[in-house]
Design a protein around this motif. Structure first.
Motif, PDB file in Angstrom:
ATOM      1  N   GLN A  19      44.580   9.902 -20.382  1.00  0.00           N
ATOM      2  CA  GLN A  19      45.923  10.249 -19.937  1.00  0.00           C
ATOM      3  C   GLN A  19      45.860  10.510 -18.442  1.00  0.00           C
ATOM      4  OE1 GLN A  19      47.171  13.692 -22.136  1.00  0.00           O
ATOM      5  NE2 GLN A  19      48.269  12.441 -23.642  1.00  0.00           N
ATOM      6  N   ILE A  20      46.688   9.795 -17.708  1.00  0.00           N
ATOM      7  CA  ILE A  20      46.743   9.942 -16.256  1.00  0.00           C
ATOM      8  C   ILE A  20      48.083  10.594 -15.918  1.00  0.00           C
ATOM      9  CG2 ILE A  20      46.654   8.742 -14.044  1.00  0.00           C
ATOM     10  CD1 ILE A  20      45.247   6.437 -15.610  1.00  0.00           C
ATOM     11  N   LYS A  21      48.039  11.769 -15.303  1.00  0.00           N
ATOM     12  CA  LYS A  21      49.259  12.493 -14.939  1.00  0.00           C
ATOM     13  C   LYS A  21      49.355  12.576 -13.425  1.00  0.00           C
ATOM     14  CE  LYS A  21      49.198  15.480 -19.003  1.00  0.00           C
ATOM     15  NZ  LYS A  21      49.133  16.870 -19.484  1.00  0.00           N
ATOM     16  N   SER A  22      50.557  12.315 -12.924  1.00  0.00           N
ATOM     17  CA  SER A  22      50.833  12.457 -11.499  1.00  0.00           C
ATOM     18  C   SER A  22      52.206  13.093 -11.346  1.00  0.00           C
ATOM     19  CB  SER A  22      50.787  11.098 -10.792  1.00  0.00           C
ATOM     20  OG  SER A  22      51.894  10.314 -11.189  1.00  0.00           O
ATOM     21  N   GLU A  23      52.626  13.275 -10.117  1.00  0.00           N
ATOM     22  CA  GLU A  23      53.951  13.837  -9.864  1.00  0.00           C
ATOM     23  C   GLU A  23      55.055  12.926 -10.389  1.00  0.00           C
ATOM     24  OE1 GLU A  23      53.695  14.101  -5.652  1.00  0.00           O
ATOM     25  OE2 GLU A  23      52.398  15.856  -5.689  1.00  0.00           O
ATOM     26  N   GLU A  24      54.789  11.621 -10.443  1.00  0.00           N
ATOM     27  CA  GLU A  24      55.785  10.649 -10.875  1.00  0.00           C
ATOM     28  C   GLU A  24      55.897  10.534 -12.389  1.00  0.00           C
ATOM     29  OE1 GLU A  24      53.376   9.533  -8.432  1.00  0.00           O
ATOM     30  OE2 GLU A  24      54.762  10.268  -6.928  1.00  0.00           O
ATOM     31  N   GLY A  25      54.875  10.965 -13.123  1.00  0.00           N
ATOM     32  CA  GLY A  25      54.931  10.840 -14.571  1.00  0.00           C
ATOM     33  C   GLY A  25      53.551  10.824 -15.199  1.00  0.00           C
ATOM     34  N   GLN A  26      53.518  10.291 -16.406  1.00  0.00           N
ATOM     35  CA  GLN A  26      52.277  10.267 -17.179  1.00  0.00           C
ATOM     36  C   GLN A  26      52.097   8.889 -17.797  1.00  0.00           C
ATOM     37  OE1 GLN A  26      51.686  13.576 -19.868  1.00  0.00           O
ATOM     38  NE2 GLN A  26      50.921  12.197 -21.437  1.00  0.00           N
ATOM     39  N   GLU A  27      50.857   8.441 -17.868  1.00  0.00           N
ATOM     40  CA  GLU A  27      50.513   7.140 -18.431  1.00  0.00           C
ATOM     41  C   GLU A  27      49.275   7.309 -19.297  1.00  0.00           C
ATOM     42  OE1 GLU A  27      51.057   2.963 -18.721  1.00  0.00           O
ATOM     43  OE2 GLU A  27      52.188   4.243 -17.357  1.00  0.00           O
ATOM     44  N   THR A  28      49.241   6.635 -20.430  1.00  0.00           N
ATOM     45  CA  THR A  28      48.056   6.622 -21.277  1.00  0.00           C
ATOM     46  C   THR A  28      47.485   5.209 -21.259  1.00  0.00           C
ATOM     47  OG1 THR A  28      48.982   8.337 -22.707  1.00  0.00           O
ATOM     48  CG2 THR A  28      47.165   7.058 -23.595  1.00  0.00           C
ATOM     49  N   VAL A  29      46.175   5.113 -21.003  1.00  0.00           N
ATOM     50  CA  VAL A  29      45.513   3.812 -20.957  1.00  0.00           C
ATOM     51  C   VAL A  29      44.339   3.812 -21.926  1.00  0.00           C
ATOM     52  CG1 VAL A  29      46.196   3.292 -18.589  1.00  0.00           C
ATOM     53  CG2 VAL A  29      44.063   4.504 -18.997  1.00  0.00           C
ATOM     54  N   GLU A  30      44.008   2.632 -22.409  1.00  0.00           N
ATOM     55  CA  GLU A  30      42.914   2.494 -23.369  1.00  0.00           C
ATOM     56  C   GLU A  30      41.569   2.808 -22.728  1.00  0.00           C
ATOM     57  OE1 GLU A  30      40.914  -1.139 -25.810  1.00  0.00           O
ATOM     58  OE2 GLU A  30      43.100  -1.074 -25.767  1.00  0.00           O
ATOM     59  N   SER A  31      41.377   2.328 -21.498  1.00  0.00           N
ATOM     60  CA  SER A  31      40.099   2.510 -20.819  1.00  0.00           C
ATOM     61  C   SER A  31      40.323   2.543 -19.313  1.00  0.00           C
ATOM     62  CB  SER A  31      39.158   1.363 -21.184  1.00  0.00           C
ATOM     63  OG  SER A  31      37.925   1.499 -20.531  1.00  0.00           O
ATOM     64  N   ILE A  32      39.553   3.379 -18.625  1.00  0.00           N
ATOM     65  CA  ILE A  32      39.634   3.446 -17.169  1.00  0.00           C
ATOM     66  C   ILE A  32      38.224   3.651 -16.617  1.00  0.00           C
ATOM     67  CG2 ILE A  32      40.096   5.918 -17.149  1.00  0.00           C
ATOM     68  CD1 ILE A  32      41.860   5.442 -14.677  1.00  0.00           C
ATOM     69  N   LYS A  33      37.953   2.971 -15.519  1.00  0.00           N
ATOM     70  CA  LYS A  33      36.666   3.108 -14.846  1.00  0.00           C
ATOM     71  C   LYS A  33      36.902   3.815 -13.523  1.00  0.00           C
ATOM     72  CE  LYS A  33      32.791   0.351 -13.115  1.00  0.00           C
ATOM     73  NZ  LYS A  33      32.268  -1.029 -12.998  1.00  0.00           N
ATOM     74  N   ILE A  34      36.158   4.894 -13.298  1.00  0.00           N
ATOM     75  CA  ILE A  34      36.271   5.658 -12.061  1.00  0.00           C
ATOM     76  C   ILE A  34      34.939   5.556 -11.323  1.00  0.00           C
ATOM     77  CG2 ILE A  34      36.645   7.936 -11.062  1.00  0.00           C
ATOM     78  CD1 ILE A  34      38.172   8.622 -13.682  1.00  0.00           C
ATOM     79  N   VAL A  35      34.999   5.122 -10.078  1.00  0.00           N
ATOM     80  CA  VAL A  35      33.809   5.036  -9.233  1.00  0.00           C
ATOM     81  C   VAL A  35      34.024   5.989  -8.080  1.00  0.00           C
ATOM     82  CG1 VAL A  35      32.358   3.529  -7.842  1.00  0.00           C
ATOM     83  CG2 VAL A  35      33.481   2.617  -9.878  1.00  0.00           C
ATOM     84  N   ALA A  36      33.093   6.921  -7.899  1.00  0.00           N
ATOM     85  CA  ALA A  36      33.246   7.945  -6.869  1.00  0.00           C
ATOM     86  C   ALA A  36      31.967   8.066  -6.066  1.00  0.00           C
ATOM     87  CB  ALA A  36      33.566   9.290  -7.523  1.00  0.00           C
ATOM     88  N   CYS A  37      32.133   8.265  -4.763  1.00  0.00           N
ATOM     89  CA  CYS A  37      30.973   8.441  -3.901  1.00  0.00           C
ATOM     90  C   CYS A  37      31.286   9.541  -2.892  1.00  0.00           C
ATOM     91  CB  CYS A  37      30.619   7.141  -3.198  1.00  0.00           C
ATOM     92  SG  CYS A  37      31.994   6.406  -2.352  1.00  0.00           S
ATOM     93  N   ASP A  38      30.265  10.078  -2.304  1.00  0.00           N
ATOM     94  CA  ASP A  38      30.398  11.162  -1.333  1.00  0.00           C
ATOM     95  C   ASP A  38      30.858  10.597   0.000  1.00  0.00           C
ATOM     96  OD1 ASP A  38      30.166  13.395   0.245  1.00  0.00           O
ATOM     97  OD2 ASP A  38      28.111  13.871  -0.365  1.00  0.00           O
ATOM     98  N   SER A  39      32.039  11.009   0.452  1.00  0.00           N
ATOM     99  CA  SER A  39      32.566  10.481   1.709  1.00  0.00           C
ATOM    100  C   SER A  39      31.719  10.907   2.904  1.00  0.00           C
ATOM    101  CB  SER A  39      34.010  10.920   1.907  1.00  0.00           C
ATOM    102  OG  SER A  39      34.072  12.328   2.026  1.00  0.00           O
ATOM    103  N   LYS A  40      30.922  11.938   2.759  1.00  0.00           N
ATOM    104  CA  LYS A  40      30.047  12.369   3.851  1.00  0.00           C
ATOM    105  C   LYS A  40      29.003  11.305   4.168  1.00  0.00           C
ATOM    106  CE  LYS A  40      30.622  17.188   2.654  1.00  0.00           C
ATOM    107  NZ  LYS A  40      30.082  18.238   1.831  1.00  0.00           N
ATOM    108  N   LEU A  41      28.707  10.442   3.190  1.00  0.00           N
ATOM    109  CA  LEU A  41      27.745   9.373   3.422  1.00  0.00           C
ATOM    110  C   LEU A  41      28.284   8.341   4.416  1.00  0.00           C
ATOM    111  CD1 LEU A  41      26.520   8.791  -0.233  1.00  0.00           C
ATOM    112  CD2 LEU A  41      25.342  10.017   1.589  1.00  0.00           C
ATOM    113  N   LEU A  42      29.605   8.278   4.561  1.00  0.00           N
ATOM    114  CA  LEU A  42      30.204   7.320   5.496  1.00  0.00           C
ATOM    115  C   LEU A  42      29.911   7.676   6.937  1.00  0.00           C
ATOM    116  CD1 LEU A  42      33.667   6.785   3.809  1.00  0.00           C
ATOM    117  CD2 LEU A  42      31.748   5.218   3.826  1.00  0.00           C
ATOM    118  N   THR A  43      29.673   8.941   7.204  1.00  0.00           N
ATOM    119  CA  THR A  43      29.478   9.369   8.589  1.00  0.00           C
ATOM    120  C   THR A  43      28.012   9.322   8.996  1.00  0.00           C
ATOM    121  OG1 THR A  43      29.329  11.683   7.912  1.00  0.00           O
ATOM    122  CG2 THR A  43      31.502  10.848   8.548  1.00  0.00           C
ATOM    123  N   GLN A  44      27.133   8.995   8.068  1.00  0.00           N
ATOM    124  CA  GLN A  44      25.705   8.956   8.399  1.00  0.00           C
ATOM    125  C   GLN A  44      25.339   7.651   9.055  1.00  0.00           C
ATOM    126  OE1 GLN A  44      23.547   9.755   4.806  1.00  0.00           O
ATOM    127  NE2 GLN A  44      24.110  11.897   4.817  1.00  0.00           N
TER     128      GLN A  44
END
Length: 106
Positions: A81-106
């Motif tokens: 379930q993805i909730k935002s200020e605009e509303g809510q959405e339910t999806v079967e599958s979601i892939k989230i890729v996250a990295c440390d933004s501090k690595l960009l400054t190195q």
């Protein structure tokens, strides 16, 4: 400024890559220019997400898979379930890729 190439795997990044490949194959664009376009795309996406996007979302779901490799987290959620200020959405599958933004400054 260093950038990640993560955004190339997004829908818009894959469409851009496919279009550039077609242009290079058709002789409309040189491979060097295509690479420069992708590098600029990486920089522009990083800048836009860092400076222009102010929205926040909340995501809840069943954690199917997670991985941490080369300072990058990858999560795959099912029945999310993805909730935002605009509303809510339910999806079967979601892939989230996250990295440390501090690595960009190195």
């Amino acid at each position: 400024m260093a950038t990640f190439e993560l955004y190339r795997r997004s829908t818009i990044g894959m469409c851009l890559t496919e279009t550039l490949d077609q242009m290079v194959s058709g002789g409309t664009l040189s491979p060097e220019i295509a690479i420069q376009v992708l590098i600029q795309f990486d920089k522009s996406m990083t800048d836009a997400l860092e400076n222009d996007v102010k929205s926040k979302v909340s995501i809840k779901g069943h954690l199917h898979t997670y991985r941490f490799c080369d300072n990058v987290w990858t999560f795959i959620l099912q029945n999310a379930q993805i909730k935002s200020e605009e509303g809510q959405e339910t999806v079967e599958s979601i892939k989230i890729v996250a990295c440390d933004s501090k690595l960009l400054t190195q």
